[in-house]
Design a protein around this motif. Sequence first.
Motif, PDB file in Angstrom:
ATOM      1  N   ASN A   3      82.467 -45.938 -24.962  1.00  0.00           N
ATOM      2  CA  ASN A   3      81.512 -47.065 -25.181  1.00  0.00           C
ATOM      3  C   ASN A   3      81.982 -48.004 -26.127  1.00  0.00           C
ATOM      4  OD1 ASN A   3      79.896 -45.926 -23.136  1.00  0.00           O
ATOM      5  ND2 ASN A   3      78.303 -45.023 -24.457  1.00  0.00           N
ATOM      6  N   PHE A   4      81.608 -49.165 -25.969  1.00  0.00           N
ATOM      7  CA  PHE A   4      81.833 -50.417 -27.033  1.00  0.00           C
ATOM      8  C   PHE A   4      81.288 -50.000 -28.285  1.00  0.00           C
ATOM      9  CE2 PHE A   4      80.670 -54.712 -28.436  1.00  0.00           C
ATOM     10  CZ  PHE A   4      81.892 -55.205 -28.642  1.00  0.00           C
ATOM     11  N   ARG A   5      82.185 -50.223 -29.190  1.00  0.00           N
ATOM     12  CA  ARG A   5      81.676 -49.882 -30.695  1.00  0.00           C
ATOM     13  C   ARG A   5      81.368 -48.299 -31.040  1.00  0.00           C
ATOM     14  NH1 ARG A   5      78.667 -55.631 -31.840  1.00  0.00           N
ATOM     15  NH2 ARG A   5      80.643 -57.036 -32.063  1.00  0.00           N
ATOM     16  N   PHE A   6      81.704 -47.516 -30.357  1.00  0.00           N
ATOM     17  CA  PHE A   6      81.506 -46.171 -30.660  1.00  0.00           C
ATOM     18  C   PHE A   6      82.060 -45.846 -31.924  1.00  0.00           C
ATOM     19  CE2 PHE A   6      83.067 -41.687 -30.876  1.00  0.00           C
ATOM     20  CZ  PHE A   6      81.579 -41.187 -30.501  1.00  0.00           C
ATOM     21  N   PRO A   7      81.373 -44.977 -32.625  1.00  0.00           N
ATOM     22  CA  PRO A   7      79.935 -44.498 -32.479  1.00  0.00           C
ATOM     23  C   PRO A   7      78.792 -45.491 -32.712  1.00  0.00           C
ATOM     24  CG  PRO A   7      80.576 -43.722 -34.648  1.00  0.00           C
ATOM     25  CD  PRO A   7      81.892 -44.457 -34.172  1.00  0.00           C
ATOM     26  N   GLN A   8      77.972 -45.769 -31.616  1.00  0.00           N
ATOM     27  CA  GLN A   8      77.316 -46.868 -31.705  1.00  0.00           C
ATOM     28  C   GLN A   8      75.928 -46.817 -32.554  1.00  0.00           C
ATOM     29  OE1 GLN A   8      76.113 -47.079 -27.590  1.00  0.00           O
ATOM     30  NE2 GLN A   8      77.754 -48.735 -26.902  1.00  0.00           N
ATOM     31  N   TYR A  47      76.173 -42.519 -20.901  1.00  0.00           N
ATOM     32  CA  TYR A  47      75.356 -41.609 -21.899  1.00  0.00           C
ATOM     33  C   TYR A  47      75.222 -40.431 -20.848  1.00  0.00           C
ATOM     34  CZ  TYR A  47      74.673 -45.850 -24.350  1.00  0.00           C
ATOM     35  OH  TYR A  47      75.021 -47.193 -25.061  1.00  0.00           O
ATOM     36  N   ARG A  48      74.834 -39.409 -21.781  1.00  0.00           N
ATOM     37  CA  ARG A  48      74.431 -37.963 -21.018  1.00  0.00           C
ATOM     38  C   ARG A  48      73.092 -37.587 -21.658  1.00  0.00           C
ATOM     39  NH1 ARG A  48      78.580 -33.211 -19.859  1.00  0.00           N
ATOM     40  NH2 ARG A  48      79.051 -34.559 -18.156  1.00  0.00           N
ATOM     41  N   LEU A  49      72.133 -37.197 -21.020  1.00  0.00           N
ATOM     42  CA  LEU A  49      70.948 -36.549 -21.581  1.00  0.00           C
ATOM     43  C   LEU A  49      70.951 -35.354 -21.132  1.00  0.00           C
ATOM     44  CD1 LEU A  49      70.243 -39.721 -20.964  1.00  0.00           C
ATOM     45  CD2 LEU A  49      67.980 -39.184 -20.994  1.00  0.00           C
ATOM     46  N   VAL A  50      70.636 -34.231 -22.299  1.00  0.00           N
ATOM     47  CA  VAL A  50      70.595 -33.062 -21.996  1.00  0.00           C
ATOM     48  C   VAL A  50      69.196 -32.574 -22.507  1.00  0.00           C
ATOM     49  CG1 VAL A  50      71.206 -30.639 -22.534  1.00  0.00           C
ATOM     50  CG2 VAL A  50      73.019 -32.426 -22.841  1.00  0.00           C
ATOM     51  N   VAL A  51      68.360 -32.074 -21.494  1.00  0.00           N
ATOM     52  CA  VAL A  51      66.994 -31.933 -21.726  1.00  0.00           C
ATOM     53  C   VAL A  51      66.850 -30.435 -21.750  1.00  0.00           C
ATOM     54  CG1 VAL A  51      64.853 -32.499 -20.564  1.00  0.00           C
ATOM     55  CG2 VAL A  51      66.766 -34.189 -19.995  1.00  0.00           C
ATOM     56  N   ALA A  52      65.970 -30.254 -22.758  1.00  0.00           N
ATOM     57  CA  ALA A  52      65.860 -28.726 -22.825  1.00  0.00           C
ATOM     58  C   ALA A  52      64.350 -28.481 -23.523  1.00  0.00           C
ATOM     59  CB  ALA A  52      66.761 -27.863 -23.798  1.00  0.00           C
ATOM     60  N   ASP A  53      63.691 -27.208 -23.441  1.00  0.00           N
ATOM     61  CA  ASP A  53      62.689 -26.440 -24.143  1.00  0.00           C
ATOM     62  C   ASP A  53      63.234 -26.064 -25.322  1.00  0.00           C
ATOM     63  OD1 ASP A  53      60.384 -26.896 -21.935  1.00  0.00           O
ATOM     64  OD2 ASP A  53      62.120 -25.999 -21.024  1.00  0.00           O
ATOM     65  N   TRP A  56      78.454 -32.484 -26.754  1.00  0.00           N
ATOM     66  CA  TRP A  56      79.292 -34.005 -26.824  1.00  0.00           C
ATOM     67  C   TRP A  56      80.584 -33.737 -26.709  1.00  0.00           C
ATOM     68  CZ3 TRP A  56      83.064 -35.888 -29.910  1.00  0.00           C
ATOM     69  CH2 TRP A  56      83.187 -37.327 -29.666  1.00  0.00           C
ATOM     70  N   GLN A  57      81.158 -32.457 -27.345  1.00  0.00           N
ATOM     71  CA  GLN A  57      82.767 -32.424 -27.179  1.00  0.00           C
ATOM     72  C   GLN A  57      83.044 -32.350 -25.784  1.00  0.00           C
ATOM     73  OE1 GLN A  57      84.896 -32.493 -29.621  1.00  0.00           O
ATOM     74  NE2 GLN A  57      83.741 -32.451 -31.542  1.00  0.00           N
ATOM     75  N   GLU A  58      82.154 -31.506 -25.022  1.00  0.00           N
ATOM     76  CA  GLU A  58      82.466 -31.423 -23.360  1.00  0.00           C
ATOM     77  C   GLU A  58      82.342 -32.613 -23.054  1.00  0.00           C
ATOM     78  OE1 GLU A  58      79.635 -28.430 -22.376  1.00  0.00           O
ATOM     79  OE2 GLU A  58      80.788 -26.802 -23.328  1.00  0.00           O
ATOM     80  N   TYR A  59      81.342 -33.595 -23.237  1.00  0.00           N
ATOM     81  CA  TYR A  59      81.179 -34.997 -22.705  1.00  0.00           C
ATOM     82  C   TYR A  59      82.521 -35.798 -22.895  1.00  0.00           C
ATOM     83  CZ  TYR A  59      78.599 -39.097 -21.066  1.00  0.00           C
ATOM     84  OH  TYR A  59      78.121 -40.367 -20.627  1.00  0.00           O
ATOM     85  N   ALA A  60      82.907 -35.627 -24.073  1.00  0.00           N
ATOM     86  CA  ALA A  60      83.817 -36.550 -24.537  1.00  0.00           C
ATOM     87  C   ALA A  60      85.094 -36.630 -23.765  1.00  0.00           C
ATOM     88  CB  ALA A  60      84.276 -36.213 -26.119  1.00  0.00           C
TER      89      ALA A  60
END
Length: 312
Positions: free
Chosen positions: A249-254, A287-293, A305-309
């Motif tokens: 993404n532009f200017r990461f980390p945003q 972006y990735r959203l990880v939704v959890a209880d 995040w490491q996996e997403y990168a």
Amino acid sequence: MKFVTIFCLLICAPSLLFADEVTAKREGKQMVIRSGEKEILRYQAEPGDLPRPEISQKFIRGGYIQSIHTPAGKLVTDDFPADHLHHHGVWSPWTKTEFEGRHPDFWNMGDGTGSVEFVALNDVWQKDGKAGFTARHQFIDLSATPPKVVLLETWEVGVSTTGETHVIDFTSTQSCATPSPLKLPEYHYGGFGFRGNAAWNGPANCEFLSASGLTDRVKLNTSRERWCWVGGKVDGETCGVTILCHPANFRFPQPVRANPDQPFFCFAPQQLGEMEIVPGEKYVARYRLVVADGKPDAKAAETWWQEYAKVR
């Protein structure tokens, strides 16, 4: 050999065999993604009815994620909150802009100078345990006479589940609709936005945890983060969403915007100074959203995040 393979799956990864199917289905003006019978996400395509009669017609819109639920069924988003009627679950308009000498605001729709409109659903798919869709939007300059299309936007949304988490991959690709650029002056919010459950309203009810370890929203605001958890209690139980920013993404980390009172979070690269979306070049935001209880887990979030990168 088949028996051995199935036995290993039963012992080592039973969820792979018994996980509910993730489906995407158009239902009226919405796209609904479910895991089995459990609802994960609703995308508002064409504008729906306003939820309350006192809301001005100016706020009618489509082209946003209306709701997201955790694996336990907890709602983690809000839509048309009373204090910010232009806020939605997940949406991505720009706020302070300049276009051909005018200044349309695509975020604050009540001002009547700009809007983001749903155009079409191009693709709805289910494959390899995931489901998703592709949608097209357009940014309209309402301050022009006649109104003028400024940007063309495509959303690609893919959803999967592990049973313990729902994972939502979000990609927005924007391009100029005319030979004129869209200038984005320095500003503190605009772009990818998330609005949390109404139960999280008020400074004491919404919690944060960022990649840099920040939990105080005042200190978090304007910090540059690769991920951030936003959450709180719903029906007495803690749940939330970890929002991951892709390194491309532009200017990461945003830099981020964390509202001091409302459960609102935004990645806002324009905080670092003026930027432009220019003809012939695409602006891509992932972006990735990880939704959890449950409460946030910094170690797990960093692993996510490491996996997403690594995703290209």
